[in-house]
Design a protein around this motif. Sequence first.
Motif, PDB file in Angstrom:
ATOM      1  N   UNK A   1      40.606  46.731  34.128  1.00 39.36           N
ATOM      2  CA  UNK A   1      41.004  46.885  35.525  1.00 39.36           C
ATOM      3  C   UNK A   1      41.447  48.307  35.860  1.00 39.36           C
ATOM      4  N   UNK A   2      42.241  48.915  34.991  1.00 38.70           N
ATOM      5  CA  UNK A   2      42.758  50.252  35.308  1.00 38.70           C
ATOM      6  C   UNK A   2      41.671  51.338  35.300  1.00 38.70           C
ATOM      7  N   UNK A   3      40.465  50.990  34.841  1.00 35.27           N
ATOM      8  CA  UNK A   3      39.360  51.943  34.817  1.00 35.27           C
ATOM      9  C   UNK A   3      38.297  51.681  35.893  1.00 35.27           C
ATOM     10  N   UNK A   4      38.446  50.587  36.647  1.00 34.39           N
ATOM     11  CA  UNK A   4      37.446  50.215  37.662  1.00 34.39           C
ATOM     12  C   UNK A   4      37.172  51.373  38.622  1.00 34.39           C
TER      13      UNK A   4
ATOM     14  N   UNK B   1      34.042  41.870  32.912  1.00 32.32           N
ATOM     15  CA  UNK B   1      35.340  41.390  32.446  1.00 32.32           C
ATOM     16  C   UNK B   1      36.330  42.551  32.537  1.00 32.32           C
ATOM     17  N   UNK B   2      37.395  42.356  33.331  1.00 31.06           N
ATOM     18  CA  UNK B   2      38.353  43.441  33.568  1.00 31.06           C
ATOM     19  C   UNK B   2      39.568  43.377  32.642  1.00 31.06           C
ATOM     20  N   UNK B   3      39.493  42.524  31.606  1.00 32.73           N
ATOM     21  CA  UNK B   3      40.600  42.463  30.646  1.00 32.73           C
ATOM     22  C   UNK B   3      40.601  43.698  29.757  1.00 32.73           C
ATOM     23  N   UNK B   4      41.712  43.900  29.074  1.00 31.98           N
ATOM     24  CA  UNK B   4      41.838  45.017  28.137  1.00 31.98           C
ATOM     25  C   UNK B   4      40.981  44.749  26.889  1.00 31.98           C
ATOM     26  N   UNK B   5      40.650  45.808  26.165  1.00 33.33           N
ATOM     27  CA  UNK B   5      39.777  45.725  24.995  1.00 33.33           C
ATOM     28  C   UNK B   5      40.306  44.728  23.961  1.00 33.33           C
ATOM     29  N   UNK B   6      41.620  44.711  23.722  1.00 32.75           N
ATOM     30  CA  UNK B   6      42.178  43.785  22.732  1.00 32.75           C
ATOM     31  C   UNK B   6      42.043  42.332  23.186  1.00 32.75           C
ATOM     32  N   UNK B   7      42.071  42.071  24.488  1.00 34.11           N
ATOM     33  CA  UNK B   7      41.880  40.707  24.997  1.00 34.11           C
ATOM     34  C   UNK B   7      40.427  40.278  24.822  1.00 34.11           C
TER      35      UNK B   7
ATOM     36  N   UNK C   1      42.245  34.971  36.522  1.00 29.62           N
ATOM     37  CA  UNK C   1      41.705  35.125  37.870  1.00 29.62           C
ATOM     38  C   UNK C   1      42.467  36.116  38.741  1.00 29.62           C
ATOM     39  N   UNK C   2      43.631  36.552  38.308  1.00 34.07           N
ATOM     40  CA  UNK C   2      44.446  37.477  39.086  1.00 34.07           C
ATOM     41  C   UNK C   2      43.912  38.900  39.100  1.00 34.07           C
ATOM     42  N   UNK C   3      43.722  39.451  37.917  1.00 28.49           N
ATOM     43  CA  UNK C   3      43.214  40.822  37.835  1.00 28.49           C
ATOM     44  C   UNK C   3      41.786  40.920  38.358  1.00 28.49           C
ATOM     45  N   UNK C   4      40.982  39.905  38.086  1.00 29.77           N
ATOM     46  CA  UNK C   4      39.611  39.931  38.603  1.00 29.77           C
ATOM     47  C   UNK C   4      39.627  39.845  40.130  1.00 29.77           C
ATOM     48  N   UNK C   5      40.617  39.162  40.686  1.00 32.49           N
ATOM     49  CA  UNK C   5      40.774  39.109  42.139  1.00 32.49           C
ATOM     50  C   UNK C   5      41.095  40.483  42.703  1.00 32.49           C
TER      51      UNK C   5
END
Length: 98
Positions: A43-46, A23-29, A66-70
């Motif tokens: 995402x910014x840490x991938x 899951x590439x969402x932020x910790x708060x999400x 689905x955008x950031x995971x894309x």
Amino acid sequence: MKEMTAKEVEVALKKGKKLNLIDVREVDEIAAGKIPGVTNIPLHLIEFRMNELDKSKEYIMVCRSGGRSGQATMFLKNQGFNVINMTGGMLAWEGSVE
């Protein structure tokens, strides 16, 4: 880019299939709910944490819609990883959350 729907992921998990979900969402999400067993790599840490991943495994990328995971899927694919984007993200997820 390879894709799976949220429903396809849910059905595979219910059948007992072992999936590597990121899951590439932020910790708060993530705190608002995540798929059980998912690994959180924002995402910014991938780019900085891809050394934690195994190129011999398949990974399914998850985010809110689905955008950031894309984006993560395309980045990791270009680095030689076997990745799938979960389309619709958590907005389309109907399975259990923790």
